[in-house]
Design a protein around this motif. Structure first.
Motif, PDB file in Angstrom:
ATOM      1  N   CYS A  33      14.868  -1.708   6.275  1.00 44.77           N
ATOM      2  CA  CYS A  33      14.909  -0.599   5.320  1.00 44.77           C
ATOM      3  C   CYS A  33      14.503   0.676   6.051  1.00 44.77           C
ATOM      4  O   CYS A  33      13.335   0.858   6.399  1.00 44.77           O
ATOM      5  CB  CYS A  33      13.952  -0.864   4.162  1.00 44.77           C
ATOM      6  SG  CYS A  33      14.201  -2.437   3.318  1.00 44.77           S
ATOM      7  N   HIS A 209      10.039  -2.977   6.461  1.00 42.57           N
ATOM      8  CA  HIS A 209       9.827  -1.648   5.908  1.00 42.57           C
ATOM      9  C   HIS A 209       9.664  -0.677   7.071  1.00 42.57           C
ATOM     10  O   HIS A 209       8.683  -0.736   7.822  1.00 42.57           O
ATOM     11  CB  HIS A 209       8.551  -1.610   5.062  1.00 42.57           C
ATOM     12  CG  HIS A 209       8.706  -2.217   3.710  1.00 42.57           C
ATOM     13  ND1 HIS A 209       7.712  -2.191   2.749  1.00 42.57           N
ATOM     14  CD2 HIS A 209       9.743  -2.877   3.134  1.00 42.57           C
ATOM     15  CE1 HIS A 209       8.125  -2.796   1.659  1.00 42.57           C
ATOM     16  NE2 HIS A 209       9.365  -3.230   1.867  1.00 42.57           N
ATOM     17  N   LEU A 211      10.109   2.964   6.667  1.00 40.88           N
ATOM     18  CA  LEU A 211      10.429   4.100   5.804  1.00 40.88           C
ATOM     19  C   LEU A 211       9.464   5.271   5.958  1.00 40.88           C
ATOM     20  O   LEU A 211       9.678   6.318   5.355  1.00 40.88           O
ATOM     21  CB  LEU A 211      10.427   3.641   4.342  1.00 40.88           C
ATOM     22  CG  LEU A 211      11.507   2.614   3.985  1.00 40.88           C
ATOM     23  CD1 LEU A 211      11.171   1.918   2.676  1.00 40.88           C
ATOM     24  CD2 LEU A 211      12.868   3.282   3.889  1.00 40.88           C
ATOM     25  N   GLU A 212       8.385   5.094   6.721  1.00 42.86           N
ATOM     26  CA  GLU A 212       7.375   6.126   6.930  1.00 42.86           C
ATOM     27  C   GLU A 212       6.969   6.724   5.576  1.00 42.86           C
ATOM     28  O   GLU A 212       6.605   5.984   4.673  1.00 42.86           O
ATOM     29  CB  GLU A 212       7.886   7.175   7.922  1.00 42.86           C
ATOM     30  CG  GLU A 212       6.806   8.055   8.516  1.00 42.86           C
ATOM     31  CD  GLU A 212       5.666   7.305   9.197  1.00 42.86           C
ATOM     32  OE1 GLU A 212       4.767   7.981   9.703  1.00 42.86           O
ATOM     33  OE2 GLU A 212       5.635   6.069   9.218  1.00 42.86           O
ATOM     34  N   ARG A 215       8.091   5.243   2.187  1.00 42.92           N
ATOM     35  CA  ARG A 215       7.644   3.941   1.680  1.00 42.92           C
ATOM     36  C   ARG A 215       6.970   4.096   0.327  1.00 42.92           C
ATOM     37  O   ARG A 215       6.969   3.174  -0.493  1.00 42.92           O
ATOM     38  CB  ARG A 215       6.682   3.284   2.673  1.00 42.92           C
ATOM     39  CG  ARG A 215       6.493   1.791   2.431  1.00 42.92           C
ATOM     40  CD  ARG A 215       5.498   1.166   3.390  1.00 42.92           C
ATOM     41  NE  ARG A 215       5.536  -0.287   3.333  1.00 42.92           N
ATOM     42  CZ  ARG A 215       4.558  -1.079   3.780  1.00 42.92           C
ATOM     43  NH1 ARG A 215       3.477  -0.556   4.317  1.00 42.92           N
ATOM     44  NH2 ARG A 215       4.672  -2.392   3.695  1.00 42.92           N
ATOM     45  N   THR A 216       6.413   5.284   0.079  1.00 45.43           N
ATOM     46  CA  THR A 216       5.724   5.516  -1.190  1.00 45.43           C
ATOM     47  C   THR A 216       6.681   5.528  -2.375  1.00 45.43           C
ATOM     48  O   THR A 216       6.237   5.478  -3.529  1.00 45.43           O
ATOM     49  CB  THR A 216       4.973   6.861  -1.144  1.00 45.43           C
ATOM     50  OG1 THR A 216       5.911   7.918  -0.891  1.00 45.43           O
ATOM     51  CG2 THR A 216       3.916   6.855  -0.057  1.00 45.43           C
ATOM     52  N   TYR A 221       3.966   0.617  -3.647  1.00 46.59           N
ATOM     53  CA  TYR A 221       3.560   1.154  -2.339  1.00 46.59           C
ATOM     54  C   TYR A 221       3.182   2.638  -2.387  1.00 46.59           C
ATOM     55  O   TYR A 221       3.039   3.266  -1.341  1.00 46.59           O
ATOM     56  CB  TYR A 221       4.680   0.942  -1.316  1.00 46.59           C
ATOM     57  CG  TYR A 221       4.917  -0.516  -1.000  1.00 46.59           C
ATOM     58  CD1 TYR A 221       4.157  -1.165  -0.036  1.00 46.59           C
ATOM     59  CD2 TYR A 221       5.885  -1.249  -1.679  1.00 46.59           C
ATOM     60  CE1 TYR A 221       4.353  -2.502   0.253  1.00 46.59           C
ATOM     61  CE2 TYR A 221       6.091  -2.592  -1.399  1.00 46.59           C
ATOM     62  CZ  TYR A 221       5.322  -3.208  -0.436  1.00 46.59           C
ATOM     63  OH  TYR A 221       5.524  -4.542  -0.158  1.00 46.59           O
ATOM     64  N   THR A 224       0.126   3.603  -0.180  1.00 49.22           N
ATOM     65  CA  THR A 224      -0.001   3.092   1.190  1.00 49.22           C
ATOM     66  C   THR A 224      -0.176   4.215   2.201  1.00 49.22           C
ATOM     67  O   THR A 224      -0.958   4.091   3.155  1.00 49.22           O
ATOM     68  CB  THR A 224       1.226   2.254   1.584  1.00 49.22           C
ATOM     69  OG1 THR A 224       2.418   3.028   1.344  1.00 49.22           O
ATOM     70  CG2 THR A 224       1.294   0.963   0.801  1.00 49.22           C
ATOM     71  N   TRP A 342       6.488  -4.546   8.687  1.00 48.69           N
ATOM     72  CA  TRP A 342       6.388  -3.105   8.492  1.00 48.69           C
ATOM     73  C   TRP A 342       5.957  -2.429   9.788  1.00 48.69           C
ATOM     74  O   TRP A 342       5.407  -3.047  10.687  1.00 48.69           O
ATOM     75  CB  TRP A 342       5.374  -2.770   7.387  1.00 48.69           C
ATOM     76  CG  TRP A 342       3.940  -2.957   7.817  1.00 48.69           C
ATOM     77  CD1 TRP A 342       3.108  -2.014   8.374  1.00 48.69           C
ATOM     78  CD2 TRP A 342       3.180  -4.176   7.767  1.00 48.69           C
ATOM     79  NE1 TRP A 342       1.878  -2.564   8.659  1.00 48.69           N
ATOM     80  CE2 TRP A 342       1.900  -3.891   8.302  1.00 48.69           C
ATOM     81  CE3 TRP A 342       3.457  -5.469   7.329  1.00 48.69           C
ATOM     82  CZ2 TRP A 342       0.903  -4.855   8.400  1.00 48.69           C
ATOM     83  CZ3 TRP A 342       2.464  -6.436   7.429  1.00 48.69           C
ATOM     84  CH2 TRP A 342       1.215  -6.122   7.953  1.00 48.69           C
TER      85      TRP A 342
END
Length: 410
Positions: A33, A209, A211-212, A215-216, A221, A224, A342
């Protein structure tokens, strides 16, 4: 492309060949992702180590749309916290990026000239004089001819590069190894063995994951990392006389010892690309295109450039984007028993770190025991950020306090 409509100067300077979105449900061995550095390096090394794997990369917009196509182009050995063994591994990653770029014929303007952090106030000098790599005023000015230089801290472990050229070239290199990249495919949610997108579902025993800050946006998430914005400007190409005075003859990247981070480089086409923090954190970890442009921050960056180099160049590009900050400022990579992997939380130092993350994730996914899998960031878990409104109040208060401390230093 109109510079005011592009996510960055770097992306505006390139044409783009779109890749097809996912077309319905499919299966894979590994579903990645995110089509930025972390996801693409992971896919590249996995495909290199095991060509039989079916690897699918899912990107909501296009490869490099996020931080990988908007950053300052520092491929550095920097890490936001002190962790045993990380510095040598990251310094090696700086060279590895250059090696792969050369091997894959990725013309990303890679130039390993090191980096200089300028000391420009007595308070900064008191803090920096005992730092490894400290050089006196004459040596610092010989590297970078900024105003008011009292010294500097130099490290050879940094290369300047064109970040969008790197991410586009990396996507091409991964594709040539059989990695399937679907752009225009937004990940909606993930669970063990499954990625649900707006274009279909990918079933895969390993889900990565990568997505940096984004990801939120996934359910579960939001706390995170904190998406904190960093903004940049680029000048028009500058004349040789200016560069003779400024220096940076080996394309050293530059910053100074203030607390509120600034960063810059001499681009291959003779511009100054310059950025810094100062944009606010937005309530609820929101990410919006409108947050990429904050006029007062752009004005502050222009003033800082003028003050640093006694120049008033025309600014041709303005842009920004979010970076991911974990609660303890510690990036991490990992692989859970259920197959969820991740990598990220680089706090703005992700160009080299993402390469190291990609190699490490490939090792973990293929059950390879290496020096990388023993590094302390592997399977590190940062505690979640506080719920709102405490998160909004705390991050923005810290930003204001940092600005005040810099004013006191001056």
């Amino acid at each position: 492309m109109d510079p005011d409509l592009s996510p960055s100067f770097w992306l505006a300077s390139l044409s783009r060949e779109a890749r097809r979105p996912l077309d319905g449900d499919t299966t894979a061995d590994v579903a990645v992702c995110g089509g930025g550095y972390t996801g693409l390096w992971t896919a590249y090394y996995l495909a290199s180590l095991d060509p039989s794997l079916r690897i699918v990369v899912l990107e909501a917009s296009y490869c490099g749309f996020g931080a990988s196509g908007r950053n300052g182009g520092w491929c550095s050995g920097l890490f936001p916290v002190v962790m045993p063994g990380m510095s040598p591994a990251l310094e090696d990653a700086v060279d590895e990026v250059g090696r792969v770029a050369a091997a894959e014929e990725i013309d990303c303007h890679y130039a390993k000239g090191g980096t200089i952090s300028l000391v420009r106030t007595p308070a900064q000098l008191r803090r920096a004089v005992s730092t490894p790599g400290f050089v006196d005023a004459d040596a610092a000015r010989d590297i970078c001819g900024a105003t008011g230089v009292l010294g500097g801290v130099y490290s050879p472990h940094c290369a300047a590069l064109h970040p969008a050229r790197l991410v586009r070239g990396l996507a091409g290199a991964a594709s040539r190894r059989g990695v399937v990249i679907h752009e225009g495919t937004r990940v909606l949610r993930t669970s063990p063995g499954r990625v649900v997108t707006d274009r279909g579902t990918v079933n895969a025993p390993v889900v990565v994951h990568a997505l940096e800050a984004w990801r939120t946006t996934l359910p579960g998430y939001r706390r995170t990392v904190a998406p904190v914005y960093s903004l940049m400007i680029a000048t028009e190409p500058m004349p040789a006389a200016d560069w003779e005075r400024i220096g940076l003859r080996r394309r050293e990247t530059f910053t100074d010892e203030r607390r509120l981070v600034i960063y810059g480089q001499w681009t291959a086409d003779d511009r100054l690309a310059f950025g810094g923090r100062g944009a606010p954190y937005h309530f609820g970890s929101r990410i919006r295109p409108g947050y990429d442009r904050v006029p007062r921050v752009f004005e502050g960056l222009s003033r800082t450039l003028t003050e640093l180099f006694d120049i008033t160049p025309r600014i041709t590009h303005r842009w920004g984007g979010p970076l991911g900050i974990p609660r303890d400022w510690t990036p991490s990579v990992g692989l859970r028993d259920d197959g969820l992997a991740w990598g990220g939380g680089y706090v703005g130092d992700g160009v080299a770190a993402a390469n190291l993350a990609g190699r490490t994730l490939a090792d973990l996914i293929l059950s390879r025991t290496t020096d990388r899998t023993a590094l302390p960031w592997v399977n590190h878990r940062s505690r979640p950020w506080e719920p709102e409104p405490a998160r909004w109040l705390g991050i923005n208060a810290a930003l204001r306090a940092t600005m005040v401390l810099d004013r006191w230093d001056r």
